[in-house]
Write a protein that holds these residues in place. Structure first.
Motif, mmCIF file in Angstrom:
data_model
loop_
_atom_site.group_PDB
_atom_site.id
_atom_site.type_symbol
_atom_site.label_atom_id
_atom_site.label_comp_id
_atom_site.label_asym_id
_atom_site.label_seq_id
_atom_site.Cartn_x
_atom_site.Cartn_y
_atom_site.Cartn_z
ATOM 1 N N ILE A 16 0.400 -1.672 0.062
ATOM 2 C CA ILE A 16 0.029 0.077 -0.122
ATOM 3 C C ILE A 16 0.620 1.540 0.187
ATOM 4 O O ILE A 16 1.733 0.951 0.954
ATOM 5 C CB ILE A 16 -1.204 -0.230 1.027
ATOM 6 N N HIS A 17 0.816 2.125 -0.256
ATOM 7 C CA HIS A 17 1.363 3.542 -0.387
ATOM 8 C C HIS A 17 0.540 4.685 -1.093
ATOM 9 O O HIS A 17 -0.391 4.458 -1.094
ATOM 10 C CB HIS A 17 2.275 3.532 -2.330
ATOM 11 N N ASP A 18 1.107 5.777 -0.189
ATOM 12 C CA ASP A 18 0.263 7.005 -0.619
ATOM 13 C C ASP A 18 0.062 7.244 -1.754
ATOM 14 O O ASP A 18 1.041 7.129 -2.359
ATOM 15 C CB ASP A 18 1.110 8.264 1.023
ATOM 16 N N LEU A 19 -0.208 8.515 -1.832
ATOM 17 C CA LEU A 19 -0.261 9.592 -2.970
ATOM 18 C C LEU A 19 1.564 10.407 -2.946
ATOM 19 O O LEU A 19 1.623 10.282 -4.177
ATOM 20 C CB LEU A 19 -0.576 10.583 -2.742
ATOM 21 N N ALA A 20 2.424 10.260 -2.289
ATOM 22 C CA ALA A 20 3.545 10.789 -2.999
ATOM 23 C C ALA A 20 4.898 9.420 -3.148
ATOM 24 O O ALA A 20 5.705 9.760 -3.410
ATOM 25 C CB ALA A 20 4.330 11.391 -1.389
ATOM 26 N N GLY A 21 3.780 8.179 -3.389
ATOM 27 C CA GLY A 21 4.539 7.120 -3.505
ATOM 28 C C GLY A 21 5.412 6.282 -2.705
ATOM 29 O O GLY A 21 6.246 5.145 -3.232
ATOM 30 N N ARG A 22 5.517 7.324 -1.392
ATOM 31 C CA ARG A 22 5.821 6.551 0.056
ATOM 32 C C ARG A 22 4.691 4.978 0.477
ATOM 33 O O ARG A 22 3.631 4.662 0.527
ATOM 34 C CB ARG A 22 5.798 6.810 1.528
ATOM 35 N N ARG A 23 5.653 3.912 0.530
ATOM 36 C CA ARG A 23 4.972 2.667 1.586
ATOM 37 C C ARG A 23 4.728 2.962 2.030
ATOM 38 O O ARG A 23 5.095 3.406 3.209
ATOM 39 C CB ARG A 23 6.123 1.117 1.227
ATOM 40 N N ILE A 24 3.354 2.172 2.394
ATOM 41 C CA ILE A 24 2.361 2.446 3.411
ATOM 42 C C ILE A 24 2.837 1.257 4.485
ATOM 43 O O ILE A 24 3.084 0.969 5.726
ATOM 44 C CB ILE A 24 1.023 2.890 3.562
ATOM 45 N N ARG A 25 2.671 -0.010 3.913
ATOM 46 C CA ARG A 25 2.328 -1.049 4.431
ATOM 47 C C ARG A 25 2.698 -2.464 3.253
ATOM 48 O O ARG A 25 2.131 -1.612 2.340
ATOM 49 C CB ARG A 25 0.890 -1.142 4.837
#
Length: 75
Positions: A16-25
């Protein structure tokens, strides 16, 4: 719930990634048999902290390629 299917057995990674492309989970990171699968994301990050409501992306990577789906986390 992120549903995905694999044509052949092999390594699969669902993140799962946020809108900035960072991996969240990371939901799945391992070998899966061919067929239909599902991974549940409960709206938390790798440390178990609840993330903010908003738009996220689910990314499914396997030997066959990469697929991305847009998710809306509503609280």
């Amino acid at each position: 719930t992120v549903r995905f299917s694999t044509a052949t057995a092999g390594q699969v990674r669902v993140t799962i990634h946020d809108l900035a492309g960072r991996r969240i989970r990371t939901l799945v990171d391992g070998v899966r048999a061919s067929g239909e699968h599902a991974a549940v994301w409960r709206g938390d990050d790798e440390r178990g902290r609840t993330v903010a409501a908003g738009v996220y992306f689910a990314m499914v990577k396997s030997a066959a390629g990469t697929a991305t789906a847009k998710l809306a986390l509503v609280k």
